[in-house]
Design an enzyme around this catalytic site. Structure first.
Site, PDB file in Angstrom:
ATOM      1  N   GLU A 214       0.745  -1.293   0.088  1.00  0.00           N
ATOM      2  CA  GLU A 214      -0.404   0.115   0.552  1.00  0.00           C
ATOM      3  C   GLU A 214       0.919   1.349  -0.257  1.00  0.00           C
ATOM      4  OE1 GLU A 214      -3.143   0.520  -0.586  1.00  0.00           O
ATOM      5  OE2 GLU A 214      -3.761  -1.961   0.022  1.00  0.00           O
ATOM      6  N   ARG A 218       0.536   3.824  -3.484  1.00  0.00           N
ATOM      7  CA  ARG A 218      -0.161   4.902  -3.684  1.00  0.00           C
ATOM      8  C   ARG A 218       1.157   6.316  -2.433  1.00  0.00           C
ATOM      9  NH1 ARG A 218      -5.306   4.899   1.080  1.00  0.00           N
ATOM     10  NH2 ARG A 218      -4.945   2.279   2.143  1.00  0.00           N
ATOM     11  N   ASP A 363      -5.089  -9.914  -7.406  1.00  0.00           N
ATOM     12  CA  ASP A 363      -5.682  -9.149  -8.767  1.00  0.00           C
ATOM     13  C   ASP A 363      -4.415  -8.657  -9.072  1.00  0.00           C
ATOM     14  OD1 ASP A 363      -5.320  -7.270  -6.132  1.00  0.00           O
ATOM     15  OD2 ASP A 363      -7.517  -7.036  -7.021  1.00  0.00           O
ATOM     16  N   GLU A 555     -12.865   0.385  -9.710  1.00  0.00           N
ATOM     17  CA  GLU A 555     -12.356  -0.923 -10.700  1.00  0.00           C
ATOM     18  C   GLU A 555     -13.355  -0.789 -11.491  1.00  0.00           C
ATOM     19  OE1 GLU A 555      -9.992  -2.014  -6.884  1.00  0.00           O
ATOM     20  OE2 GLU A 555     -11.929  -1.644  -7.336  1.00  0.00           O
ATOM     21  N   THR A 661      -1.637   0.908 -10.128  1.00  0.00           N
ATOM     22  CA  THR A 661      -2.636  -0.195  -9.956  1.00  0.00           C
ATOM     23  C   THR A 661      -3.892   1.329  -8.750  1.00  0.00           C
ATOM     24  OG1 THR A 661      -3.700  -1.859  -8.401  1.00  0.00           O
ATOM     25  CG2 THR A 661      -1.939  -1.043  -7.771  1.00  0.00           C
TER      26      THR A 661
END
Length: 685
Positions: A214, A218, A363, A555, A661
């Site tokens: 993360e 981010r 994913d 998404e 992502t």
């Protein structure tokens, strides 16, 4: 995107205190920090004796009058002041709340929201520039709510405005994650304040455990994207501090390098697979307290874009090699048909468990296969090979069709590929339609890609597959009362599930030979919507009680963005607009104000405004239950993808960029020198 259910950036062991401790938390406090050379690493990066920045008001003191006083002057002066105050109030302050000549986006957005029921969607009359501005307004309201009520905090509760953090200072999740959205939307003054906070208050030497993945996607991704946009797009929210040669030109890259150096400790495991968590102060990897300490495959395989771009910017090959090694270790496990298990252990470098899925924990591993290939300008064909192999495995083992409408579904194999298929799709899986289309054309428009010499029957069928999956994700939204998809959906299949290998054996087992281009057309029936909700396709989608929440995830919007840009089909914009309206109608947090044009107790006019947006506890009920939490990806991804969906196709083009992502755009580049793959795959049968 492989988010954990709560998408908390903090390590699991820390989340209890993060959400449950008392309210006397501290906002991010300032440490004066001038830019330093990139060669300075972690030790000594911040000086411990620096003080808070000093901000002083400068009151104006009127000089004492020494001349003779006249009695009537104070009376007329007071009358003039009162008249001026009334005129200012009547003409400027009051209209800002009543909506006429309003500068309050919250009021304007609320008034617009009241007209949504009567709006007729029409592709012939749509003003996409105007619709894009509505998205911008929603972002401004979201940002200003955070700025007013939670600035410096890493969590925002837009309903209660109560924050329960107890930390030594904010890590800037909201600010850094949303920074490039501010730039893309050209919000210069807001970029300026965010940049000031990053310069004076953002510090990483805090003794806390954070999630490696993360933090990479981010924080590191946000800083790198901000550096890129500020230097290569000078017309987007221009600031003098970003100019070449300015003192703060390298602010974002300096912060990114410091953060990356701290994250490198997570990779110091016996195998080289990163630990799920890392302590920022000590740079020591920290295993999780579940799954026997294993790391999810998405956490291990979805940090490559960020570290590779940083290596390109700084010339530090270590960043590249350490994440490249992870890809080798994963592939050396020889995953069957390219489908990886959902966890891998940093001690042994071996897969743990049997679960195969494209949802949570897995994913973005698949997403980064094709995106690493595109990021490096197709100079690393090994990742294209891995992507094609995985997509073939998905077709063969995971793709099935629903009973009534023949909706295409990507299911799961919780006990391995030889065991029963579970007809379940996380909303996270809806990244796949857009990613498949991106892999098929490389980001080019479909019309241009079809003219190229490398276009094939396999790519044509991938486009058809992406269209069918996009329709399923759209159905997941239309299935709920709010028009917003639940976190997880289950699907009704035939008693013996119809797999793609059963329906189209050549396509599933040998896509290069495949079938005719028309083979996949019309697989699913059209999704007709009726007011009584009696459509047969609705019976194909089941929502369990514990899965009804909606976390404002991006998404579906992400895939609509790719599908529109690649196919040019305006239908995907229309679907996106319908979802955006549903977000405004059902996730907006509205507050009531009472003002009066002439301030008397009997002349009151109720005024409403949207003060923010929140996630939902139940998206299948009206009114929906609200969770009182806004995740950072609402501003960093969801609203950004809406804005880009309604923008011109060549704005941050897919041909020249790759989005990580977390929706942070990076440029494509050609690697050179030590920045290369450096490993070969083991032979397959």
């Amino acid at each position: 995107m492989a988010y954990q259910p709560s998408r908390s950036p903090f390590a699991p062991a820390q989340q209890d205190s993060f959400y449950q401790n008392s309210r006397n938390g501290l906002r991010g406090y300032g440490l004066s920090n001038q830019p330093i050379p990139l060669s300075n690493k972690v030790n000594g990066y911040f000086e411990k004796d620096r003080t808070l920045p000093l901000y002083k008001d400068k009151p104006y003191f009127q000089p004492r009058r020494t001349g003779p006083r006249r009695r009537w002057r104070p009376f007329f002066a007071l009358l003039g002041v009162c008249s001026l105050v009334f005129l200012l109030y009547y003409n400027f302050y009051l209209p800002s709340w009543t909506g006429s000549r309003s500068n309050d986006k919250g009021v304007e957005l609320w008034r617009w929201a009241q007209t949504l029921e009567d709006e007729k969607a029409s592709s012939d009359t749509s003003d996409w520039a105007e619709r894009r501005e509505k998205v911008r307004d929603a972002f401004i309201v979201s940002w200003e709510g955070y700025e007013k009520n939670a600035w410096g905090y890493d969590q925002y509760r837009p309903v209660s405005n109560v924050n329960q953090e107890v930390t030594s200072g904010g890590l800037g999740w909201m600010i850094v994650d949303s920074l490039d959205t501010l730039m893309i939307m050209n919000l210069t003054s807001k970029v300026h304040r965010a940049r000031q906070w990053i310069s004076t208050s953002l510090r990483y030497d805090q003794d806390r455990d954070v999630n490696t993945f993360e933090t990479s996607i981010r924080m590191l991704g946000g800083l790198l994207s901000a550096h890129y946009l500020s230097t290569q797009f000078p017309d987007l929210a221009p600031l003098n501090d970003d100019d070449v040669g300015a003192a703060g030109e390298d602010l974002y890259i300096e912060k990114a390098a410091d953060l990356a150096d701290r994250l490198l400790g997570a990779f110091e495991s016996p195998s080289g697979i990163p630990w799920s968590n890392v302590n920022l102060n000590t740079s020591a990897g920290v295993p999780v307290h579940f799954d026997e300490g294993a790391t999810s495959i998405s956490e291990a395989g979805s940090v490559q874009l960020e570290f590779k771009y940083l290596a390109k910017l700084t010339g530090e090959a270590e960043y590249w090699k350490i994440v490249e090694n992870v890809m080798k270790l994963v592939d050396y496990q020889l995953p069957q048909d390219g489908l990886v298990r959902s966890t891998i252990h940093p001690d042994s470098g071996s897969f743990k468990g049997d679960s195969i899925s494209l949802g949570s924990k897995a994913d973005s591993y698949y997403e980064y296969l094709i995106k690493q290939y595109l990021q490096t300008s197709q100079q690393e064909p090994i990742y294209k090979e891995m992507w094609d192999e995985a997509l073939k495995g998905i077709r063969k083992h995971l793709v099935t069709f629903t009973k009534n409408a023949q909706l295409m579904v990507i299911g799961e194999r919780p006990q391995g590929l030889e065991k029963e298929l579970l007809p379940r799709m996380d909303h996270l899986v809806c990244f796949m339609p857009g990613t498949i289309a991106l892999g098929a054309t490389g980001g080019r428009s479909l019309s241009e890609a079809r003219k190229s010499s490398d276009w094939s029957q396999q790519r044509e069928e991938e486009i058809l597959m992406s269209r069918e999956l996009m329709k399923t994700c759209w159905a997941m939204h239309k299935r709920t009362a709010t028009g917003l998809a639940s976190e997880i959906s289950y699907f009704t299949l035939d008693s013996e599930p119809v797999m793609m290998g059963d329906k189209y054996p050549a396509l599933a087992t040998n896509p290069k030979q495949g079938s005719k281009p028309e083979a996949l057309k019309g697989i699913s029936k059209s999704l007709e919507t009726q007011n009584d909700g009696s459509e047969s396709w609705r019976e194909d989608i089941e929502i369990h009680r514990n899965d009804r929440h909606n976390l404002q995830r991006p998404e579906t919007i992400e895939s609509l963005f790719y599908m529109y840009r690649i196919t040019g089909d305006d239908m995907y914009r229309q679907w996106g607009w319908e979802i955006f309206k549903s977000f405004v109608k059902h996730t907006a947090v509205v507050e009531k104000k009472s003002v009066s044009r002439i301030p008397t107790p009997t002349n009151k006019e109720p005024i409403f405004r949207i003060k923010g947006f929140t996630s939902l506890g139940n998206a299948d009920a009206i009114p929906p239950y609200r969770r009182d939490n806004m995740e950072s990806f609402w501003m960093a991804e969801t609203l950004k993808y809406f804005y880009l969906l309604f923008s011109d196709r060549d704005f941050i083009s897919l041909e020249d960029h790759v989005f990580n992502t977390e929706a942070h755009p990076f440029p494509r580049f050609k690697p050179s020198g030590d920045l290369k793959t450096g490993w070969e795959r083991k032979p397959r049968q």
